[in-house]
Design a protein around this motif. Structure first.
Motif, PDB file in Angstrom:
ATOM      1  N   PRO A  27       0.833  -1.211   0.000  1.00 13.54           N
ATOM      2  CA  PRO A  27       0.000   0.000   0.000  1.00 13.54           C
ATOM      3  C   PRO A  27       0.869   1.263   0.000  1.00 13.54           C
ATOM      4  O   PRO A  27       2.028   1.217   0.412  1.00 13.54           O
ATOM      5  CB  PRO A  27      -0.779  -0.117   1.313  1.00 13.54           C
ATOM      6  CG  PRO A  27      -0.711  -1.559   1.698  1.00 13.54           C
ATOM      7  CD  PRO A  27       0.608  -2.040   1.190  1.00 13.54           C
TER       8      PRO A  27
ATOM      9  N   HIS B   6       6.826   5.379  -3.032  1.00 13.85           N
ATOM     10  CA  HIS B   6       7.333   4.703  -1.826  1.00 13.85           C
ATOM     11  C   HIS B   6       8.497   5.474  -1.184  1.00 13.85           C
ATOM     12  O   HIS B   6       9.208   4.924  -0.344  1.00 13.85           O
ATOM     13  CB  HIS B   6       7.738   3.264  -2.141  1.00 13.85           C
ATOM     14  CG  HIS B   6       6.557   2.346  -2.327  1.00 13.85           C
ATOM     15  ND1 HIS B   6       5.602   2.152  -1.362  1.00 13.85           N
ATOM     16  CD2 HIS B   6       6.168   1.590  -3.388  1.00 13.85           C
ATOM     17  CE1 HIS B   6       4.667   1.305  -1.807  1.00 13.85           C
ATOM     18  NE2 HIS B   6       4.995   0.965  -3.037  1.00 13.85           N
TER      19      HIS B   6
ATOM     20  N   ARG C  15      14.456   7.139   1.303  1.00 13.65           N
ATOM     21  CA  ARG C  15      13.607   7.030   2.491  1.00 13.65           C
ATOM     22  C   ARG C  15      14.362   6.331   3.607  1.00 13.65           C
ATOM     23  O   ARG C  15      15.294   5.569   3.359  1.00 13.65           O
ATOM     24  CB  ARG C  15      12.324   6.260   2.192  1.00 13.65           C
ATOM     25  CG  ARG C  15      12.483   4.747   2.315  1.00 13.65           C
ATOM     26  CD  ARG C  15      11.177   3.995   2.195  1.00 13.65           C
ATOM     27  NE  ARG C  15      10.204   4.354   3.194  1.00 13.65           N
ATOM     28  CZ  ARG C  15       8.904   4.087   3.087  1.00 13.65           C
ATOM     29  NH1 ARG C  15       8.446   3.466   2.019  1.00 13.65           N
ATOM     30  NH2 ARG C  15       8.087   4.445   4.040  1.00 13.65           N
TER      31      ARG C  15
ATOM     32  N   LYS D  21       9.508   8.876   4.261  1.00 17.47           N
ATOM     33  CA  LYS D  21       9.791   8.902   2.827  1.00 17.47           C
ATOM     34  C   LYS D  21      10.341  10.284   2.464  1.00 17.47           C
ATOM     35  O   LYS D  21      10.096  11.257   3.157  1.00 17.47           O
ATOM     36  CB  LYS D  21       8.504   8.643   2.042  1.00 17.47           C
ATOM     37  CG  LYS D  21       7.747   7.395   2.514  1.00 17.47           C
ATOM     38  CD  LYS D  21       6.781   6.867   1.486  1.00 17.47           C
ATOM     39  CE  LYS D  21       5.387   7.398   1.601  1.00 17.47           C
ATOM     40  NZ  LYS D  21       4.429   6.631   0.721  1.00 17.47           N
TER      41      LYS D  21
ATOM     42  N   VAL E 158       0.800  11.638   3.882  1.00 16.49           N
ATOM     43  CA  VAL E 158       0.047  12.891   3.885  1.00 16.49           C
ATOM     44  C   VAL E 158       0.608  13.777   2.772  1.00 16.49           C
ATOM     45  O   VAL E 158       1.807  13.767   2.515  1.00 16.49           O
ATOM     46  CB  VAL E 158       0.148  13.628   5.251  1.00 16.49           C
ATOM     47  CG1 VAL E 158      -0.774  12.976   6.259  1.00 16.49           C
ATOM     48  CG2 VAL E 158       1.567  13.657   5.791  1.00 16.49           C
TER      49      VAL E 158
HETATM   50  N1  LIG Z   1       7.304  11.827   4.113  1.00 15.10           N
HETATM   51  C1  LIG Z   1       6.421  10.926   4.596  1.00 15.10           C
HETATM   52  N2  LIG Z   1       6.879   9.731   4.990  1.00 15.10           N
HETATM   53  C2  LIG Z   1       6.017   8.803   5.483  1.00 15.10           C
HETATM   54  C3  LIG Z   1       4.650   9.082   5.624  1.00 15.10           C
HETATM   55  C4  LIG Z   1       4.192  10.369   5.215  1.00 15.10           C
HETATM   56  O1  LIG Z   1       3.004  10.710   5.328  1.00 15.10           O
HETATM   57  N3  LIG Z   1       5.116  11.268   4.701  1.00 15.10           N
HETATM   58  N4  LIG Z   1       3.782   8.120   6.126  1.00 15.10           N
HETATM   59  C5  LIG Z   1       4.383   7.027   6.914  1.00 15.10           C
HETATM   60  C6  LIG Z   1       3.473   5.906   7.118  1.00 15.10           C
HETATM   61  S1  LIG Z   1       2.241   6.098   8.256  1.00 15.10           S
HETATM   62  C7  LIG Z   1       3.638   4.703   6.475  1.00 15.10           C
HETATM   63  S2  LIG Z   1       2.646   3.367   6.795  1.00 15.10           S
HETATM   64  C8  LIG Z   1       4.676   4.536   5.459  1.00 15.10           C
HETATM   65  C9  LIG Z   1       4.075   4.007   4.183  1.00 15.10           C
HETATM   66  O2  LIG Z   1       5.076   3.749   3.254  1.00 15.10           O
HETATM   67  P1  LIG Z   1       4.671   3.274   1.809  1.00 15.10           P
HETATM   68  O3  LIG Z   1       3.747   4.319   1.235  1.00 15.10           O
HETATM   69  O4  LIG Z   1       5.943   3.102   1.056  1.00 15.10           O
HETATM   70  O5  LIG Z   1       3.928   1.977   1.994  1.00 15.10           O
HETATM   71  O6  LIG Z   1       5.365   5.727   5.168  1.00 15.10           O
HETATM   72  C10 LIG Z   1       5.677   6.523   6.292  1.00 15.10           C
HETATM   73  N5  LIG Z   1       6.522   7.593   5.858  1.00 15.10           N
END
Ligand SMILES: Nc1nc2c(c(=O)[nH]1)N[C@H]1C(S)=C(S)[C@@H](COP(=O)(O)O)O[C@H]1N2
Ligand SMILES: [Mo]
Length: 187
Positions: free
Chosen positions: A19, A135, A140, A153, A23
């Motif tokens: 998934p 991703h 990341r 990320k 934000v």
């Molecule tokens: N920059 C950034 N990193 C983030 C997030 C985000 O909203 N912004 N969400 C986090 C959350 S809650 C999750 S579950 C994972 C999801 O990573 P994916 O999209 O590669 O599955 O990223 C994390 N890193």
């Protein structure tokens, strides 16, 4: 086949898809202007271009990924730079106790220095392909032992501090410890 028992933290479901969850929207990446910095309580602050970052020693690391909303994605083959390599270059000062991971668009996550184990990576490839923008490409963080909101990320900066600076979700009611094995989901 590796057994999946004991690999899945309580109340998590394994997903075969990966998934995409974040934000805001996906930032544009320009390798000519992108940089990665290390600042704050370190002996050697760093500012690296994308090319310089790719020249750092790299590691491969297979780990599982657990989102606090309940899905787990197993056996991700990450490639990138071990955070230990960054620590060895930047040399945090003795007063440094915490790190704020600063990503594009104001997303942050915080970790204690002792959370920066050998399995923590700044990843730019996943499963033998460049890490896709959705991703977190170009870069990341991967923190396998914590719920995935700690795995920021689009990372651009690490800031070492004495006092803890709570990250984006940590300020919004999610657990600062974020240990999936203890189900530390919310405060
Ligand atoms: N920059 C950034 N990193 C983030 C997030 C985000 O909203 N912004 N969400 C986090 C959350 S809650 C999750 S579950 C994972 C999801 O990573 P994916 O999209 O590669 O599955 O990223 C994390 N890193
Ligand atoms: Mo998440």
């Amino acid at each position: 086949m590796v057994s999946e028992t004991n690999r899945i933290p309580p109340n998590q479901r394994v997903t075969s898809k990966f998934p995409i969850l974040h934000v805001g929207d996906i930032p544009k990446f320009d390798p000519k202007t992108w940089s990665f910095s290390v600042e704050g309580l370190v002996e050697n602050p760093l500012k690296l271009t994308y090319e310089e970052f790719l020249r750092l020693p790299k590691v491969l690391s297979v780990s599982d990924f657990h989102c606090v909303t309940g899905w787990s994605k197993l056996d991700n083959n990450w490639e990138g730079v071990a955070v230990k390599t960054i620590l060895n270059l930047a040399k945090p000062l003795r007063e440094a106790r915490h790190v704020t991971v600063v990503a594009e668009r104001g997303y942050t996550a915080n970790l204690a220095l002792e959370d920066l184990g050998d399995d923590v990576l700044l990843a730019y490839r996943l499963n033998d392909k460049p890490l896709e923008p959705e991703h977190g490409g170009p870069l990341r963080l991967v923190v396998p032992k914590k719920y995935a909101y700690k795995s920021a990320k689009w990372v651009r900066k690490l800031r070492f501090t004495e006092e803890e600076e709570l990250g984006y979700w940590e300020r919004r009611g999610y657990s600062n410890k974020a240990n999936p094995w203890k189900e530390e989901r919310y405060v």
